[in-house]
Design a protein around this motif. Structure first.
Motif, short mmCIF file in Angstrom:
data_model
loop_
_atom_site.label_atom_id
_atom_site.label_comp_id
_atom_site.label_asym_id
_atom_site.label_seq_id
_atom_site.Cartn_x
_atom_site.Cartn_y
_atom_site.Cartn_z
N ALA A 112 0.85 -1.20 0.00
CA ALA A 112 0.00 0.00 0.00
C ALA A 112 0.88 1.25 0.00
CB ALA A 112 -0.91 0.01 1.23
N SER A 113 0.62 2.13 -0.93
CA SER A 113 1.39 3.36 -1.03
C SER A 113 0.69 4.48 -0.26
CB SER A 113 1.54 3.77 -2.50
OG SER A 113 2.17 5.03 -2.61
N THR A 114 1.50 5.42 0.26
CA THR A 114 0.95 6.57 0.99
C THR A 114 0.66 7.74 0.06
OG1 THR A 114 3.20 7.36 1.45
CG2 THR A 114 2.16 5.94 3.11
N ALA A 115 1.02 7.61 -1.22
CA ALA A 115 0.79 8.70 -2.17
C ALA A 115 -0.69 8.78 -2.52
CB ALA A 115 1.62 8.49 -3.43
N ILE A 116 -1.15 10.00 -2.78
CA ILE A 116 -2.53 10.23 -3.20
C ILE A 116 -2.57 10.29 -4.73
CG2 ILE A 116 -4.48 11.82 -3.10
CD1 ILE A 116 -3.47 12.75 -0.39
N ARG A 117 -3.34 9.40 -5.33
CA ARG A 117 -3.40 9.31 -6.79
C ARG A 117 -4.86 9.39 -7.25
NH1 ARG A 117 0.41 5.36 -5.29
NH2 ARG A 117 2.50 5.72 -6.13
#
Length: 223
Positions: A112-117
């Protein structure tokens, strides 16, 4: 009829000396000159110290010269590692998370990435997530830790061997954000990682790597 004939006694001494020099000069240049590109200053100084100790001890105590050089090398390498580890111990304490330095890995589908996409980017990432795998490394990486990382990579490759080609890992991400140093022997192991990835047509991505670690990796294996 030549069995037992002392042919070597009839060869000129300069020829035998030249053969010995020819066989040794490449080894000396590789380890006393070219090694500077792979080792740090302290490690390179240890190499020269062992060489000088071997020369002088071999002249003064021929029967124990090599043994003395080995003992000197063990002492200096232990001192160099302890000094480097002591300088970096504060950096380790400042890192967040546990002190467990055991390498771990996670598949792209479970990462899981913490970036907002945007929704479109999230959908694309969900589709290609099966193609990448993440291996985490922490702390100071020496030969033992690097070997564990290499074993983790080999275990993952063995796991995906039975998958269809379209579901196998194509990108292997090395998370080096919590690594603050490596030694020369670890760099050689990462060279094996690079060759193994090339053998399986896998692209390596080094994430979060510091400039110091990157410099050592480039010296050791051209990463």
């Amino acid at each position: 009829w030549l069995v037992g004939f002392p042919l070597i006694n009839y060869l000129p001494r300069f020829l035998l000396g030249g053969l010995l020099l020819f066989s040794a000069i490449g080894f000396l240049i590789e380890n006393l000159v070219d090694a500077r590109q792979r080792f740090s200053r302290m490690e390179f100084a240890c190499v020269w110290a062992v060489f000088i100790a071997n020369v002088f001890a071999g002249e003064m105590i021929p029967e124990f010269g090599l043994l003395i050089a080995i003992v000197v090398g063990l002492f200096l390498s232990t001192f160099a590692f302890a000094a480097h580890f002591a300088r970096k111990s504060d950096a380790l304490n400042d890192k967040a998370g546990s002190n467990d330095l055991t390498p771990g890995s996670i598949s792209g589908t479970n990462h899981a990435s913490t970036a907002i996409r945007s929704p479109a980017q999230e959908m694309t990432l969900g589709i290609v997530s099966i193609w990448y795998h993440v291996i985490h490394a922490k702390g100071y990486v020496f030969f033992g830790t690097a070997s564990k990382l290499y074993a983790t990579m080999k275990a993952h490759l063995a796991e995906i061997k039975g998958r269809p080609a379209c579901q196998r890992t194509k990108v292997l991400i090395w998370d080096m954000s919590e690594v603050y140093g490596i030694d020369a022997t670890a760099g050689l192991v990462f060279g094996k990682v690079k060759r193994l990835a090339k053998l399986h047509s896998i692209q390596l991505v080094w994430a979060g790597i510091s400039k110091g670690v990157e410099k050592k990796l480039r010296r050791a294996c051209g990463v």
